[in-house]
Design a protein around this motif. Structure first.
Motif, short mmCIF file in Angstrom:
data_model
loop_
_atom_site.label_atom_id
_atom_site.label_comp_id
_atom_site.label_asym_id
_atom_site.label_seq_id
_atom_site.Cartn_x
_atom_site.Cartn_y
_atom_site.Cartn_z
N ILE A 441 -10.26 25.07 -13.17
CA ILE A 441 -11.61 25.12 -12.59
C ILE A 441 -12.29 23.76 -12.71
CG2 ILE A 441 -13.92 26.11 -12.88
CD1 ILE A 441 -12.48 28.73 -13.71
N ILE A 442 -12.21 23.16 -13.89
CA ILE A 442 -12.82 21.85 -14.11
C ILE A 442 -12.19 20.81 -13.18
CG2 ILE A 442 -13.11 19.96 -15.77
CD1 ILE A 442 -13.30 22.13 -17.96
N GLY A 443 -10.86 20.82 -13.10
CA GLY A 443 -10.17 19.86 -12.23
C GLY A 443 -10.53 20.04 -10.77
N MET A 447 -12.50 17.29 -8.17
CA MET A 447 -11.96 16.79 -6.92
C MET A 447 -12.80 17.20 -5.71
SD MET A 447 -7.83 17.24 -7.43
CE MET A 447 -7.95 18.99 -7.79
N LYS A 448 -13.50 18.34 -5.84
CA LYS A 448 -14.26 18.85 -4.71
C LYS A 448 -15.58 19.40 -5.21
CE LYS A 448 -13.75 21.91 -0.70
NZ LYS A 448 -12.89 22.94 -0.05
N PRO A 449 -16.69 19.17 -4.49
CA PRO A 449 -17.99 19.68 -4.94
C PRO A 449 -17.96 21.18 -5.19
CG PRO A 449 -18.25 18.20 -3.07
CD PRO A 449 -16.79 18.43 -3.22
N PHE A 450 -18.70 21.60 -6.20
CA PHE A 450 -18.75 23.01 -6.56
C PHE A 450 -19.35 23.83 -5.42
CE2 PHE A 450 -21.28 26.57 -8.22
CZ PHE A 450 -20.29 27.28 -8.87
N GLN A 451 -18.70 24.97 -5.11
CA GLN A 451 -19.18 25.87 -4.06
C GLN A 451 -19.42 27.24 -4.68
OE1 GLN A 451 -16.31 25.77 -0.88
NE2 GLN A 451 -16.83 23.67 -0.29
N GLU A 452 -20.68 27.59 -4.83
CA GLU A 452 -21.03 28.83 -5.50
C GLU A 452 -20.50 30.05 -4.75
OE1 GLU A 452 -24.95 31.10 -7.38
OE2 GLU A 452 -25.16 29.17 -6.37
N ASP A 453 -20.60 30.02 -3.41
CA ASP A 453 -20.12 31.17 -2.61
C ASP A 453 -18.64 31.42 -2.83
OD1 ASP A 453 -22.60 31.70 -1.59
OD2 ASP A 453 -22.31 30.55 0.25
N ALA A 454 -17.86 30.35 -2.93
CA ALA A 454 -16.41 30.50 -3.13
C ALA A 454 -16.13 31.14 -4.50
CB ALA A 454 -15.73 29.15 -3.03
N PHE A 455 -16.86 30.71 -5.52
CA PHE A 455 -16.66 31.29 -6.84
C PHE A 455 -17.11 32.75 -6.87
CE2 PHE A 455 -15.76 27.13 -8.42
CZ PHE A 455 -15.13 27.32 -9.65
N ARG A 456 -18.19 33.05 -6.15
CA ARG A 456 -18.67 34.43 -6.11
C ARG A 456 -17.63 35.34 -5.44
NH1 ARG A 456 -23.03 33.59 -3.59
NH2 ARG A 456 -24.44 33.49 -5.36
N ARG A 457 -17.05 34.87 -4.34
CA ARG A 457 -16.03 35.67 -3.67
C ARG A 457 -14.78 35.82 -4.54
NH1 ARG A 457 -17.84 32.64 0.80
NH2 ARG A 457 -16.12 31.15 0.53
N LEU A 458 -14.39 34.73 -5.20
CA LEU A 458 -13.22 34.78 -6.08
C LEU A 458 -13.43 35.78 -7.21
CD1 LEU A 458 -10.48 33.73 -7.04
CD2 LEU A 458 -11.69 31.87 -8.22
N THR A 459 -14.62 35.75 -7.81
CA THR A 459 -14.93 36.70 -8.89
C THR A 459 -14.88 38.13 -8.36
OG1 THR A 459 -16.39 35.03 -9.88
CG2 THR A 459 -16.59 37.29 -10.69
#
Length: 525
Positions: A441-443, A447-459
């Motif tokens: 996750i840190i890596g 490399m790419k700006p944090f995307q809250e929507d992507a993390f929300r969908r992944l969760t």
């Protein structure tokens, strides 16, 4: 209303902000995992599945205990503990004290037998120093969550000390919050303004914070006690009052050890002692039995009872081992019941919310998540106001990474548990998968700006997938949990995960629908 001068208010705001922001990410981790760890027992039952879980020592145990005790080396008769594991199997732990060559310190060494209740056969036998023993396979996941909460998965005593410091910070933030909010009662009922995101976030932070202040202080105080009682409290008291002699301190509190009569003698019937203990508590079941100096005239028996309605903790009864004479209720601290012992006895139930079963645990879960929200929004608000400074602007981004990265990493560890449980021991994979997921996750965010929507969908996807994976890897089905085993907790956790996953996956649509409804004009009168 609390009246403070402007200069004092500014100092308190600084204390409040810095105490919540410095090491605030670790504090968020401790609070969030603590909210989950409230259901440690239920998570253990849910995660291992396929087992007939039973509570307490409710059957005749004396014959079974003696049958297996005679096969154990007598040096392990110093202390014996009888309990059940999460699967309902009996666990007999025979213990002594020996110097561990690896640490050059005196430690507990044990032979632990796990015995199937139905067949009365030994399921597993383990021997070694307790400090080197991993949790039972079925408890690995739940114990890992507890370990993160208690000591951030760091070695003793450093993890406990760090978590204790975080507890002090939480207490400082809560107390300074009381002083900052001059109209505390009024602010408990102020509506949240549906305007800019940060305005709404500040209102929600204040609302959750003001309602949760008593809970935050309670959690912080009890947590600090657990962290510092043994790591700092005992050594400091021994140094101040007994010249550093910790054994002298213990003897002063618990009483000087009497001269033991090691003459061989048969232990009284454990079945009789269990029946007597149950009669003294109006039917509460026995959770734990401790025997000291088994098979000698010096033998004593301690019986721990489950908590019954109207109590915050269960009773502990003492018996003479040979004569089976009742010696009274045993306090947790000291030699006789006292206010101090009673207060120590209620610290654990108050910290983990276990004093009223599922009802109190559910409340503690909700309040714990609310405190995690207060911690997260507090850091975001503090850094947002300072976004003109590069360091705070960068820190603001990483707060989001931790907020969403923690639940993702915890779910990854749950996936690792289910995937490795059928094939072998998940004890290594659960913590390793958590660390690997955190590094990935840190890596990825570097490399790419944090995307809250992507993390929300992944969760959301991972939450929906967990009940399915549990079932596919041999977990207890819903029909079995109801008809055969009566373990409704399995269904409850599955349903919560499915509901949480669907809410997160449909979050945008839910938010858009809410905005549409709030924007509709009211009909004219």
């Amino acid at each position: 209303m609390i009246s403070l001068s402007q200069s004092k208010t500014k100092r308190l705001v600084a204390i409040h902000g810095w105490s919540g922001t410095v090491l605030g990410l670790l504090l968020y981790v401790v609070i969030f995992t603590g909210a989950v760890a409230v259901f440690e027992r239920e998570i253990s039952v849910w995660s291992q599945g396929g087992t007939q879980y039973s509570e307490g020592i409710g059957r005749k145990i004396d014959r079974l205990f003696r049958q297996h005790a005679k096969e154990i080396d007598r040096k392990y008769y110093e202390e014996i503990f009888i309990a059940r594991n999460r699967s309902g199997d009996f666990r007999f732990s025979f213990q002594t004290h020996e110097k561990n060559p690896a640490t050059d310190t005196l430690e507990d060494k044990a032979v632990i037998l796990t015995i199937d209740e139905e067949t009365e056969q030994v399921v597993s036998r383990w021997e070694g120093f307790l400090s080197e023993r991993a949790p039972d396979r079925g408890d690995t996941l739940s114990r890992f969550f507890v370990d993160i909460h208690v000591q951030l998965h760091l070695p003793n005593p450093y993890g406990l000390i760090l978590v204790g410091i975080l507890g002090l910070m939480m207490m400082a933030a809560a107390i300074s919050g009381i002083l900052i909010h001059r109209h505390l009662i009024k602010e408990m009922f102020l509506p949240v303004r549906p305007r800019k995101s940060m305005v709404s976030a500040r209102d929600l932070h204040n609302l959750a914070g003001t309602w949760g202040i008593p809970f935050a202080i309670l959690l912080a105080f009890t947590g600090v006690f657990f962290s510092f009682a043994t790591t700092l409290g005992v050594p400091i008291m021994a140094m101040v009052a007994f010249g550093g002699d910790q054994q002298a301190l213990i003897e002063s509190v618990q009483g000087t050890a009497k001269v033991l009569d090691k003459t061989p003698a048969s232990l009284a019937s454990l079945d009789y002692i269990i029946k007597d203990a149950i009669n003294r508590t109006e039917g509460a079941y026995v959770t734990f039995i401790g025997i000291q100096h088994y098979d000698t005239m010096a033998a004593t028996v301690r019986v721990n009872m489950a908590t019954i309605d109207g109590q915050l903790s269960g009773n502990v009864f003492g018996y003479e081992g040979v004569s089976r004479e009742f010696t009274g209720e045993k306090p947790l601290l000291g030699q006789v019941p006292s206010l101090g012992s009673s207060l120590i006895g209620i610290i654990a139930p108050l910290h983990f919310g276990s004093f009223a079963g599922i009802a109190s645990k559910t409340v503690w879960l909700g309040l714990g998540l609310a405190m995690a929200f207060v911690s997260a929004t507090g850091m975001l608000l503090w850094t947002k106001r300072r976004e003109d400074q590069a360091i705070w602007r960068e820190f603001h981004k990483w707060i989001y990474v931790v907020i969403w990265g923690l639940p993702v990493a915890m779910m990854v560890s749950a996936y690792a548990f289910f995937l490795t449980l059928p094939a072998g021991d998940p004890g290594w994979w659960v913590p390793a998968s958590f660390v690997i997921a955190s590094l990935v996750i840190i890596g990825a965010c570097l490399m790419k700006p944090f995307q809250e929507d992507a993390f929300r969908r992944l969760t959301g996807i991972m939450a929906v997938g967990l009940p399915l994976l549990r079932h596919l890897t041999g977990g207890t089905s819903w029909s079995e949990s109801i008809l055969t085993q009566g373990q409704g907790v399995i269904i409850a956790i599955d349903v919560v995960l499915l509901a949480l996953g669907l809410i997160l996956l449909c979050w945008k649509q839910i938010k858009q629908s809410s905005r549409t409804m709030s924007a509709q004009p009211e009909p004219a009168e």
